[in-house]
Design a protein around this motif. Structure first.
Motif, PDB file in Angstrom:
ATOM      1  N   VAL A 132     -73.873  32.923  10.244  1.00  0.00           N
ATOM      2  CA  VAL A 132     -72.740  32.686  11.131  1.00  0.00           C
ATOM      3  C   VAL A 132     -72.100  34.032  11.455  1.00  0.00           C
ATOM      4  CG1 VAL A 132     -70.497  31.565  11.399  1.00  0.00           C
ATOM      5  CG2 VAL A 132     -72.327  30.403  10.152  1.00  0.00           C
ATOM      6  N   VAL A 133     -72.015  34.360  12.747  1.00  0.00           N
ATOM      7  CA  VAL A 133     -71.496  35.670  13.150  1.00  0.00           C
ATOM      8  C   VAL A 133     -70.245  35.567  14.024  1.00  0.00           C
ATOM      9  CG1 VAL A 133     -73.688  36.876  12.939  1.00  0.00           C
ATOM     10  CG2 VAL A 133     -73.136  35.725  15.081  1.00  0.00           C
ATOM     11  N   GLN A 134     -70.032  34.443  14.695  1.00  0.00           N
ATOM     12  CA  GLN A 134     -68.848  34.248  15.523  1.00  0.00           C
ATOM     13  C   GLN A 134     -68.325  32.832  15.310  1.00  0.00           C
ATOM     14  OE1 GLN A 134     -69.224  35.195  19.677  1.00  0.00           O
ATOM     15  NE2 GLN A 134     -70.078  37.235  19.318  1.00  0.00           N
ATOM     16  N   CYS A 135     -67.053  32.635  15.656  1.00  0.00           N
ATOM     17  CA  CYS A 135     -66.503  31.276  15.529  1.00  0.00           C
ATOM     18  C   CYS A 135     -65.302  31.096  16.458  1.00  0.00           C
ATOM     19  CB  CYS A 135     -66.114  30.979  14.078  1.00  0.00           C
ATOM     20  SG  CYS A 135     -64.896  32.102  13.396  1.00  0.00           S
ATOM     21  N   TYR A 136     -65.044  29.855  16.724  1.00  0.00           N
ATOM     22  CA  TYR A 136     -63.873  29.459  17.524  1.00  0.00           C
ATOM     23  C   TYR A 136     -63.121  28.430  16.699  1.00  0.00           C
ATOM     24  CZ  TYR A 136     -61.154  27.268  21.284  1.00  0.00           C
ATOM     25  OH  TYR A 136     -60.143  26.748  22.050  1.00  0.00           O
ATOM     26  N   ILE A 137     -61.958  28.824  16.179  1.00  0.00           N
ATOM     27  CA  ILE A 137     -61.172  27.965  15.292  1.00  0.00           C
ATOM     28  C   ILE A 137     -59.716  28.025  15.723  1.00  0.00           C
ATOM     29  CG2 ILE A 137     -60.452  27.543  12.898  1.00  0.00           C
ATOM     30  CD1 ILE A 137     -63.002  28.882  11.972  1.00  0.00           C
ATOM     31  N   ASP A 150     -56.953  34.317   6.692  1.00  0.00           N
ATOM     32  CA  ASP A 150     -56.443  34.480   8.054  1.00  0.00           C
ATOM     33  C   ASP A 150     -56.459  33.177   8.844  1.00  0.00           C
ATOM     34  OD1 ASP A 150     -56.125  37.198   7.543  1.00  0.00           O
ATOM     35  OD2 ASP A 150     -58.154  37.677   8.230  1.00  0.00           O
ATOM     36  N   LEU A 151     -56.868  32.091   8.203  1.00  0.00           N
ATOM     37  CA  LEU A 151     -56.965  30.787   8.872  1.00  0.00           C
ATOM     38  C   LEU A 151     -56.087  29.769   8.150  1.00  0.00           C
ATOM     39  CD1 LEU A 151     -60.864  30.697   9.315  1.00  0.00           C
ATOM     40  CD2 LEU A 151     -59.180  31.180  11.104  1.00  0.00           C
ATOM     41  N   PRO A 152     -55.674  28.728   8.865  1.00  0.00           N
ATOM     42  CA  PRO A 152     -54.898  27.671   8.196  1.00  0.00           C
ATOM     43  C   PRO A 152     -55.684  27.069   7.034  1.00  0.00           C
ATOM     44  CG  PRO A 152     -54.757  27.452  10.576  1.00  0.00           C
ATOM     45  CD  PRO A 152     -55.774  28.514  10.305  1.00  0.00           C
ATOM     46  N   ARG A 153     -54.987  26.903   5.895  1.00  0.00           N
ATOM     47  CA  ARG A 153     -55.693  26.497   4.679  1.00  0.00           C
ATOM     48  C   ARG A 153     -56.339  25.128   4.824  1.00  0.00           C
ATOM     49  NH1 ARG A 153     -56.293  27.865  -0.465  1.00  0.00           N
ATOM     50  NH2 ARG A 153     -56.606  26.204  -1.999  1.00  0.00           N
ATOM     51  N   HIS A 154     -55.609  24.165   5.423  1.00  0.00           N
ATOM     52  CA  HIS A 154     -56.166  22.811   5.478  1.00  0.00           C
ATOM     53  C   HIS A 154     -57.389  22.753   6.406  1.00  0.00           C
ATOM     54  CE1 HIS A 154     -53.682  22.715   9.139  1.00  0.00           C
ATOM     55  NE2 HIS A 154     -54.438  21.690   9.539  1.00  0.00           N
ATOM     56  N   ILE A 155     -57.441  23.642   7.407  1.00  0.00           N
ATOM     57  CA  ILE A 155     -58.634  23.690   8.269  1.00  0.00           C
ATOM     58  C   ILE A 155     -59.812  24.255   7.487  1.00  0.00           C
ATOM     59  CG2 ILE A 155     -59.660  24.772  10.314  1.00  0.00           C
ATOM     60  CD1 ILE A 155     -57.016  24.585  11.707  1.00  0.00           C
ATOM     61  N   VAL A 156     -59.581  25.329   6.724  1.00  0.00           N
ATOM     62  CA  VAL A 156     -60.633  25.913   5.909  1.00  0.00           C
ATOM     63  C   VAL A 156     -61.141  24.895   4.892  1.00  0.00           C
ATOM     64  CG1 VAL A 156     -61.181  27.694   4.190  1.00  0.00           C
ATOM     65  CG2 VAL A 156     -59.798  28.264   6.199  1.00  0.00           C
ATOM     66  N   ASP A 157     -60.220  24.165   4.243  1.00  0.00           N
ATOM     67  CA  ASP A 157     -60.631  23.163   3.249  1.00  0.00           C
ATOM     68  C   ASP A 157     -61.506  22.094   3.882  1.00  0.00           C
ATOM     69  OD1 ASP A 157     -59.201  24.499   1.347  1.00  0.00           O
ATOM     70  OD2 ASP A 157     -57.429  23.196   1.450  1.00  0.00           O
ATOM     71  N   LEU A 194     -74.618  27.831   7.263  1.00  0.00           N
ATOM     72  CA  LEU A 194     -73.278  27.282   7.059  1.00  0.00           C
ATOM     73  C   LEU A 194     -72.844  27.412   5.600  1.00  0.00           C
ATOM     74  CD1 LEU A 194     -73.561  24.035   9.241  1.00  0.00           C
ATOM     75  CD2 LEU A 194     -72.649  26.266   9.888  1.00  0.00           C
ATOM     76  N   LEU A 195     -73.778  27.196   4.678  1.00  0.00           N
ATOM     77  CA  LEU A 195     -73.450  27.377   3.261  1.00  0.00           C
ATOM     78  C   LEU A 195     -73.112  28.838   2.979  1.00  0.00           C
ATOM     79  CD1 LEU A 195     -76.203  25.163   1.569  1.00  0.00           C
ATOM     80  CD2 LEU A 195     -73.820  24.562   2.042  1.00  0.00           C
ATOM     81  N   GLY A 196     -73.764  29.742   3.701  1.00  0.00           N
ATOM     82  CA  GLY A 196     -73.436  31.160   3.564  1.00  0.00           C
ATOM     83  C   GLY A 196     -72.005  31.445   3.994  1.00  0.00           C
ATOM     84  N   LEU A 197     -71.507  30.725   5.019  1.00  0.00           N
ATOM     85  CA  LEU A 197     -70.115  30.870   5.441  1.00  0.00           C
ATOM     86  C   LEU A 197     -69.166  30.437   4.327  1.00  0.00           C
ATOM     87  CD1 LEU A 197     -67.985  31.419   7.659  1.00  0.00           C
ATOM     88  CD2 LEU A 197     -68.313  29.045   8.413  1.00  0.00           C
ATOM     89  N   VAL A 198     -69.519  29.339   3.652  1.00  0.00           N
ATOM     90  CA  VAL A 198     -68.702  28.845   2.549  1.00  0.00           C
ATOM     91  C   VAL A 198     -68.599  29.890   1.443  1.00  0.00           C
ATOM     92  CG1 VAL A 198     -68.539  27.094   0.734  1.00  0.00           C
ATOM     93  CG2 VAL A 198     -69.186  26.431   3.048  1.00  0.00           C
ATOM     94  N   THR A 199     -69.735  30.467   1.063  1.00  0.00           N
ATOM     95  CA  THR A 199     -69.719  31.486   0.008  1.00  0.00           C
ATOM     96  C   THR A 199     -69.011  32.761   0.469  1.00  0.00           C
ATOM     97  OG1 THR A 199     -71.921  32.264   0.692  1.00  0.00           O
ATOM     98  CG2 THR A 199     -71.827  30.592  -1.041  1.00  0.00           C
TER      99      THR A 199
END
Length: 790
Positions: A132-137, A150-157, A194-199
């Motif tokens: 994963v190299v880019q995102c729109y959140i 740098d992101l809202p916690r509940h969105i990350v969770d 995607l699992l790499g993004l989690v780690t």
């Protein structure tokens, strides 16, 4: 459709036709030889000399019959299957070292004729290590993946839970054995990204899975080529209202259309309108895709037991969990992720090699059209200066059908596939349709020999229908491997190029053997036939013919079948389906060397006694001892055959026939052994081989006759072949024109072939349709003929 039987391979079809032609020709000459010998002997004995019948004459007739059988044995290429099998077996064993596991022998030689390759993108053209190299959140685009703080916690969770649960639990990351290495991705590569993004966010997907194990999962809508998404229904947490949660991930354009809500910059949920979706696709999804990134949309929906929020629904016992359209709908968009799968560094050069060698590479992928186009440009499949077609599956199907649910029309498909280079958002059915249409094309001189790559179960029909199916050895399913002809052990496109090289080498090895064998056939048959007409005997005895047959069948096939491939093979165009197996240059070589050998044999046959000061062997009786005269003929013929075997190593007009000889030790050993055996047969064969001792001077002359083949070969190569090529092209044009005339006659016959009891109105209607079809087909065929021959 997966059980579709393949046509006979290109080389098999050509060899079958050629073997029949040679067999018929050899049979005719053998019968004529026996008839001439019998008739001439009978006329001279019974009518001219006036002798009566004697049992002794049976020996003469048996001798004539043996000569005829010998001619037939020499003429029929019974060594051809051996040459094919040896070449294939040798190549298959060597291809293992190039990461090509050949399951079907014919696929090896067919690959050498390939004119088109329909390749997957992921894993074949790319490294299949996604990140994963880019995102729109939360209404914001990040060119780099932001840190979780740098992101809202509940969105990350929610994203972490979605990624961890809504995936195959077999997908995982294995920590590297040594520091500095990347974790090993096991399972689905997209899910591993995607699992790499989690780690990367410092979270553990394993802890999420430990809370919601596979037994707790309520419902799964697995990914397939139709829905292009995966959804998982799990029990909701009590602190989030209980009930159920639906997690969805999939192709951005498809999942976005099922979203009704999205998290805004302040992390609150807002309504997602149709115009908002269009804006996101134009300003987020397409820019990511144009950079070659695969885009995924992550979304969710809550079914709660208490008062629902605007983006939630009430959980009840009346919910039908099998109604996917109702369950995976009114979702809340969490994020759009851009996943990079870098192009393998060696792929662009491999594709350039294919293009230079006359092979068209097409990408068939399920990815977004912009992503596919970007990767195709990076690989070199798409060039800025051409007007190639880039289509998605929906547009492709509109162009090849009269109506959406109608059948595929071949004439419409023939207008699309020649310029098509990228087919994006395609289904396995689209891939099968494209492959089948290319193989069954009605365009003259345009029937492709198609190779296809695939890794999924649904790729089975296309792999089966292709002339050569390549399955992925690493990422491929068992069904794909079973349907394939060759398994790419490293899932790399460059291995396909190596398969092309080996396939062309097989084809060339068999062509070399044919060039060598047909020269021997022509000379041996001509000499036997001329001997029957001129001296009532064959200058080459039956046992000598069988030795020559052994040289040109078993030993020559082994020697010529073990040539190693070189990059030079990729510098010429593929033969394709319609090009004759015996090329113009090969015809010139066969005719030229046959003329040389026949001339030498006739010279020795009719003037040998004068040239070598020996007894005339033309008048020897049936039981006379072997003569030096005929031994010289036999020895000179074998010497010329041996040296012509060196000439036969080159079939495309190359002057240096010794190039690469030192790499083929088998050829050197066989050639030297044959030469030594010939010396033994001549000097010690005696009555068994109808030979007698030769003097040193006679041996030198035989050697000079043989080595003269190498010098004569340079003369033959200099022969201007362009006129012969034009003549063969003209014949090909005439045959195509005959096909057109036959088609016209068929339409005329069909038009008048009506029963008298059919109503006149129906007859007129059918005639009108027939004439229209006739005019359309005639116009298409005429245009193709004109374009091809101009």
């Amino acid at each position: 459709e997966a059980n579709t039987k393949k046509d006979k391979s290109v080389l098999q079809a050509k060899l079958t036709k050629l073997a029949l032609q040679i067999g018929y020709g050899g049979t005719v000459v053998a019968v004529l030889t026996v008839l001439i010998l019998v008739i001439r002997f009978s006329v001279e004995t019974f009518f001219v000399e006036g002798r009566s019948w004697s049992l002794q004459y049976i020996q003469q007739f048996v001798k004539f019959f043996i000569i005829g059988v010998t001619v037939l044995v020499v003429a029929v290429p019974e060594g051809l299957p051996l040459a094919v099998t040896l070449s294939l077996a040798y190549s298959v064993r060597k291809m293992m070292y190039d990461n090509n596991l050949v399951r079907h022998l014919h696929a090896c030689e067919t690959m050498g004729n390939a004119t088109a390759i329909c390749s997957d993108k992921t894993g074949t053209l790319t490294t299949n290590r996604m990140t994963v190299v880019q995102c729109y959140i939360a209404d914001r685009t990040y060119r780099r993946v932001p840190q979780s703080k740098d992101l809202p916690r509940h969105i990350v969770d929610t994203i972490v839970t979605l990624i961890s649960i809504n995936s195959g639990y077999t997908s995982k990351l294995i920590p590297p054995a040594t520091p500095g290495e990347l974790p090993k991705q096991v399972g689905n590569k997209t899910e591993c990204a995607l699992l790499g993004l989690v780690t990367q966010w410092g979270r553990s997907y394993e802890s999420e899975r430990s809370e919601i194990t596979e037994e707790h999962i309520f419902k799964v809508f697995t990914f397939n080529s139709v829905r292009k998404s995966m959804s998982t229904v799990v029990p909701g947490r009590r602190d989030q209202g209980g009930g159920y949660r639906v997690f969805t991930k999939g192709a951005s354009e498809i999942v976005l259309k099922k979203c009704s809500w999205i998290h805004s910059r302040n992390a609150e949920v807002r309504k997602l309108s149709v115009s908002d979706i269009s804006w996101i696709i134009s300003n987020v999804v397409e820019p990511m895709a144009s950079e070659g990134y695969r885009t995924l949309c992550l979304a969710y929906k809550n079914y709660v037991t208490d008062t629902p929020k605007p983006n939630e629904e009430m959980a009840s016992e009346t919910i039908d969990w099998d109604m996917e359209d109702n369950i995976v709908n009114n979702l809340t968009c969490l994020a759009i992720l851009g996943i990079e799968d870098p192009v393998r560094p060696e792929v662009p050069q491999a594709i350039r090699k294919c293009q230079r060698s006359g092979i068209t590479v097409r990408m068939v992928t399920g990815d977004n059209i912009n992503t596919a186009k970007s990767i195709a440009i990076k690989c070199g499949i798409l060039l800025s200066r051409d007007n190639s077609l880039v289509l998605d599956g929906t547009t492709f199907n509109k162009l090849i059908r009269d109506r959406p649910d109608g059948p595929v029309r071949q004439e419409l498909l023939d207008k699309v596939w020649p310029m098509l280079r990228v087919l994006a958002r395609s289904s396995p059915a689209d891939k099968y349709t494209l492959v089948k249409g290319m193989i069954e094309s009605r365009l003259f001189k345009k029937r492709e020999v198609v190779a296809v790559t695939g890794d999924g179960t649904n790729d089975g029909p296309a792999l089966k229908r292709a002339d050569v199916g390549f399955a992925m050895g690493i990422a491929g399913t068992d069904v794909a491997k079973e349907a394939s002809d060759i398994i790419l052990m490293d899932d790399n496109f460059t291995s396909i190029v190596k398969a092309v090289m080996w396939g062309r080498n097989v084809y060339d090895s068999i062509a070399k053997f044919l060039q060598f064998q047909l020269t021997v056939n022509v000379v041996a048959v001509f000499v036997a036939f001329l001997g029957a007409c001129a001296i009532k005997d064959s200058p080459l005895k039956a046992i000598q013919m069988l030795w020559v047959n052994l040289i040109m069948d078993t030993l020559a096939s082994l020697a010529l079948a073990t040539e190693l491939p070189s990059e030079e093979l990729l510098e010429r165009k593929p033969y394709g389906r319609t090009k004759p197996l015996i090329s113009t240059m090969m015809l010139v070589n066969i005719a030229g060397h046959a003329i040389y050998q026949i001339s030498i044999i006739l010279l020795v046959l009719f003037y040998g006694e004068t040239l070598f000061d020996i007894d005339n062997g033309r008048e020897i009786g049936l039981h006379s001892p072997p003569s030096q005269h005929f031994t010289i003929i036999f020895n000179a013929f074998v010497m010329m055959t041996l040296f012509n075997e060196i000439n036969a190593r080159k079939i495309h007009g190359q002057r240096n026939v010794f190039e690469g000889l030192t790499r083929n030790i088998v050829f050197i050993v066989i050639w030297t052994s044959t030469f030594i055996l010939q010396i033994i047969i001549v000097e010690f064969g005696g009555t068994a081989f109808s030979t007698t001792n030769l003097t040193l001077e006679q041996w030198v002359w035989c050697f000079l006759f043989g080595s003269g083949e190498l010098l004569w070969g340079q003369v033959v190569i200099s022969f201007p072949t362009h006129r012969l090529i034009k003549y063969r092209t003209k014949n090909s044009k005439e045959k195509c024109t005959q096909k057109l005339e036959m088609l016209e006659k068929q339409f005329e016959t069909d038009e008048d072939d009506f029963s008298d009891d059919i109503p006149k109105g129906q007859i007129l209607w059918i005639r009108g349709l027939t004439r229209l079809q006739h005019q359309v087909c005639s116009f298409i065929i005429s245009q193709k003929l004109q374009n091809h021959f101009n």
